[in-house]
Design an enzyme around this catalytic site. Structure first.
Site, PDB file in Angstrom:
ATOM      1  N   LYS A  92       0.848  -1.205   0.000  1.00  0.00           N
ATOM      2  CA  LYS A  92       0.000   0.000   0.000  1.00  0.00           C
ATOM      3  C   LYS A  92       0.882   1.253   0.000  1.00  0.00           C
ATOM      4  O   LYS A  92       2.100   1.156   0.184  1.00  0.00           O
ATOM      5  CB  LYS A  92      -0.915  -0.014   1.222  1.00  0.00           C
ATOM      6  CG  LYS A  92      -0.186   0.018   2.552  1.00  0.00           C
ATOM      7  CD  LYS A  92      -1.166  -0.058   3.700  1.00  0.00           C
ATOM      8  CE  LYS A  92      -0.440  -0.051   5.034  1.00  0.00           C
ATOM      9  NZ  LYS A  92      -1.322   0.199   6.158  1.00  0.00           N
ATOM     10  N   TYR A  99      19.226  28.204   9.841  1.00  0.00           N
ATOM     11  CA  TYR A  99      18.182  28.974  10.533  1.00  0.00           C
ATOM     12  C   TYR A  99      18.250  28.800  12.056  1.00  0.00           C
ATOM     13  O   TYR A  99      18.502  27.701  12.564  1.00  0.00           O
ATOM     14  CB  TYR A  99      16.804  28.513  10.068  1.00  0.00           C
ATOM     15  CG  TYR A  99      16.493  28.915   8.643  1.00  0.00           C
ATOM     16  CD1 TYR A  99      16.302  30.251   8.300  1.00  0.00           C
ATOM     17  CD2 TYR A  99      16.395  27.955   7.647  1.00  0.00           C
ATOM     18  CE1 TYR A  99      16.024  30.610   6.984  1.00  0.00           C
ATOM     19  CE2 TYR A  99      16.112  28.305   6.344  1.00  0.00           C
ATOM     20  CZ  TYR A  99      15.931  29.642   6.011  1.00  0.00           C
ATOM     21  OH  TYR A  99      15.663  30.002   4.724  1.00  0.00           O
TER      22      TYR A  99
HETATM   23  C1  LIG Z   1      -3.959  -4.712   8.343  1.00  0.00           C
HETATM   24  C2  LIG Z   1      -2.497  -4.588   8.092  1.00  0.00           C
HETATM   25  N1  LIG Z   1      -1.775  -5.692   7.926  1.00  0.00           N
HETATM   26  C3  LIG Z   1      -0.444  -5.637   7.698  1.00  0.00           C
HETATM   27  C4  LIG Z   1       0.214  -4.427   7.647  1.00  0.00           C
HETATM   28  C5  LIG Z   1       1.704  -4.410   7.420  1.00  0.00           C
HETATM   29  O1  LIG Z   1       2.335  -3.942   8.600  1.00  0.00           O
HETATM   30  P1  LIG Z   1       3.921  -3.799   8.700  1.00  0.00           P
HETATM   31  O2  LIG Z   1       4.300  -2.799   7.679  1.00  0.00           O
HETATM   32  O3  LIG Z   1       4.150  -3.312  10.079  1.00  0.00           O
HETATM   33  O4  LIG Z   1       4.489  -5.134   8.428  1.00  0.00           O
HETATM   34  C6  LIG Z   1      -0.507  -3.260   7.827  1.00  0.00           C
HETATM   35  C7  LIG Z   1       0.192  -1.971   7.799  1.00  0.00           C
HETATM   36  O5  LIG Z   1      -0.160  -0.988   8.349  1.00  0.00           O
HETATM   37  C8  LIG Z   1      -1.899  -3.334   8.062  1.00  0.00           C
HETATM   38  O6  LIG Z   1      -2.636  -2.242   8.250  1.00  0.00           O
END
Ligand SMILES: Cc1ncc(COP(=O)(O)O)c(C=O)c1O
Length: 369
Positions: free
Chosen positions: A35, A265
Site C-alpha cells: 500500500k 536557521y
Molecule cells: C492490516 C495490516 N496488515 C499488515 C500491515 C503491514 O504492517 P507492517 O508494515 O508493520 O508489516 C498493515 C500496515 O499498516 C496493516 O494495516
C-alpha cells in the site's frame, strides 16, 4: 543530467526480504503489503518484482485499480475496506478481496452486491478488533457476524483476520490477549474451518505463538526492522534484511567555518571549534525530516558523520571534520545499506515507514533488478 537527490531502489533486496518473510512465516501464504505506493518505493516496480507473493495488500480501491492495471495477475486485497458503499461496484467488477470491519458494512454489501453482479463470489477478510482499538468487529460479535456473512450469495469465502497492536513490543501482554480473543472465535467457528490471518512484519519476526494461514508483512520487505534500532539484537541485520531504498544527495558547497560561526536557521548549531562543513542538496521539500536534530547520522564518501544545524527546504549541512577530502560533487547517503533507515528513524523520532513514504515527487527514482 545530474539529479540533486536520488532514491535508488534495489529490487533484488526487496525480493530477498520477501524470502526472509517467507522463511520466518509460520503460515503457508504470504501477502505482500504494498500500500501507499509500496511504502514510497514505487507500486508498479515493487509489484513486478514480488513475483513470489501470494497476494498484494493495498489501502483502498483506488490503489487496487491502479495495481490491477499493472497486470501482475495476483489477487489484490483492499485492507482498509470500504470508504463508501459505492466502492463495491469496483470491488465486484475487478474481483478484489475486501476487508469488512463493521457490521454496518453488511447492509452496504447487501444493497449493492447481488449474486448476478458478482461474477465470481468474493473473498472477504472479516476483521476482528481484538485489541488494536481501531477497525474491526468486537470479539463477542465476531462468530455470529462471520456466519451471517458466509450465508450471503455473493460471498465465496471469508478469511478471519486481526491486527496486532504491539507485535513490535514482543513482551507486551496485549499480544497474548489479542491472540486469545482470536483463538476463541476460531474455536467457535471450527465447523466453518476458516482460513486465518494475523501477523504483520513484527508478528512474523517475533517469537509470539502465532500460527495462521496468511501473514501480511509490509515494512520488513523494504529492509527496515519493525523493532527499530534501539536494541542491537533486533536490528535489521539480525534478520538479514537488506535496505531497498538508498537515498543520496550531492554536496554543493564546502566551507571552512570558524569557532562560534552559526549554521542555518535559528542558529541551531554553533561551531564549537573551527571545522569544515558540507552543504548537501536535500531538504524537507524532498522528504527529509525537518526535525532531524544536530547529530543525525549521514554518510559521506563511506564515512559516517552527522548533520549540523536545522534542515532547510532544499539543503542541510554536514560535519566534515573527519572527512577532510570531501568536495563539491561528492555524494552523501541519507540512508541505505551503508546507513540504516532505522538509525535515522531512531534519531529523528520519525518512523521508518514515515521516512520512506514522505520522499517527494521531485526526487529521482531509479530501479535496479
Ligand atoms: C492490516 C495490516 N496488515 C499488515 C500491515 C503491514 O504492517 P507492517 O508494515 O508493520 O508489516 C498493515 C500496515 O499498516 C496493516 O494495516
Amino acid at each position: 543530467m545530474v539529479h540533486r537527490v536520488q532514491a535508488s531502489i534495489d529490487l533484488k533486496a526487496l525480493q530477498h526480504n520477501f524470502q526472509v518473510a517467507r522463511k520466518h512465516a509460520n503460515a503457508k501464504n504470504v501477502a505482500a503489503v504494498i500500500k501507499a505506493n509500496a511504502y514510497g518505493h514505487g507500486l508498479e516496480q515493487a509489484a513486478s518484482a514480488l513475483t513470489d507473493a501470494d497476494l498484494f495488500g493495498v489501502t483502498d480501491v483506488h490503489e487496487a485499480v491502479t495495481l490491477k492495471q499493472f497486470g501482475t495477475g495476483k489477487p489484490i486485497l483492499v485492507l482498509q475496506g470500504l470508504i463508501k458503499a459505492d466502492d463495491l461496484h469496483l470491488v465486484a467488477e475487478h474481483g478484489f478481496q475486501l476487508v469488512v470491519h463493521s457490521s454496518e458494512q453488511l447492509a452496504d454489501l447487501d444493497d449493492i452486491l447481488s449474486a448476478e453482479k458478482v461474477k465470481t463470489p468474493l473473498t472477504l477478510w472479516l476483521k476482528m478488533d481484538s485489541g488494536m482499538g481501531r477497525l474491526g468487529i468486537a470479539p463477542s460479535a465476531y462468530a455470529n457476524t462471520y456466519r451471517a456473512l458466509l450465508g450471503r450469495p455473493y460471498v465465496g469465502s471469508i478469511i478471519m483476520m486481526t491486527h496486532l497492536a504491539n507485535a513490535s513490543l514482543p513482551d507486551s501482554p496485549l499480544n497474548l490477549r489479542q491472540l486469545e480473543a482470536f483463538r476463541e472465535a476460531e474455536t467457535l467457528l471450527d465447523n466453518e474451518n476458516p482460513a486465518t490471518s494475523i501477523p504483520n512484519s513484527a508478528g512474523v519476526l517475533s517469537d509470539l505463538p502465532v500460527t495462521c494461514d496468511w501473514v501480511r508483512p509490509g515494512i520488513m520487505l523494504y529492509g527496515s526492522s519493525p523493532f527499530g534500532y534501539e536494541e542491537e539484537a533486533l536490528r535489521r541485520d539480525n534478520f538479514h534484511l537488506k535496505a531497498v531504498m538508498t537515498l543520496k544527495a550531492r554536496i554543493i558547497a564546502v566551507k571552512d567555518l570558524k569557532k562560534g560561526d552559526n549554521i542555518g536557521y535559528c542558529s541551531q548549531f554553533v561551531c564549537p571549534n573551527d571545522m569544515p562543513v558540507g552543504i548537501v542538496s536535500i531538504g524537507y521539500a524532498d522528504g527529509y525530516p525537518s526535525n532531524a536534530p544536530n547529530g543525525t547520522p549521514i554518510v559521506v564518501n563511506g564515512i559516517k558523520t552527522a548533520t549540523v544545524g536545522r534542515v532547510s527546504m532544499d539543503m542541510l549541512a554536514v560535519d566534515l571534520s573527519n572527512i577532510p577530502d570531501a568536495k563539491v560533487g561528492d555524494l552523501a547517503t541519507l540512508w541505505g545499506q551503508e546507513l540504516s533507515l532505522d538509525e535515522v528513524a531512531a534519531k529523528t523520532g520519525i518512523l521508518s515507514y514515515n521516512l520512506t513514504c514522505s520522499i517527494s515527487r521531485r526526487v529521482k527514482f531509479t530501479y535496479t533488478d
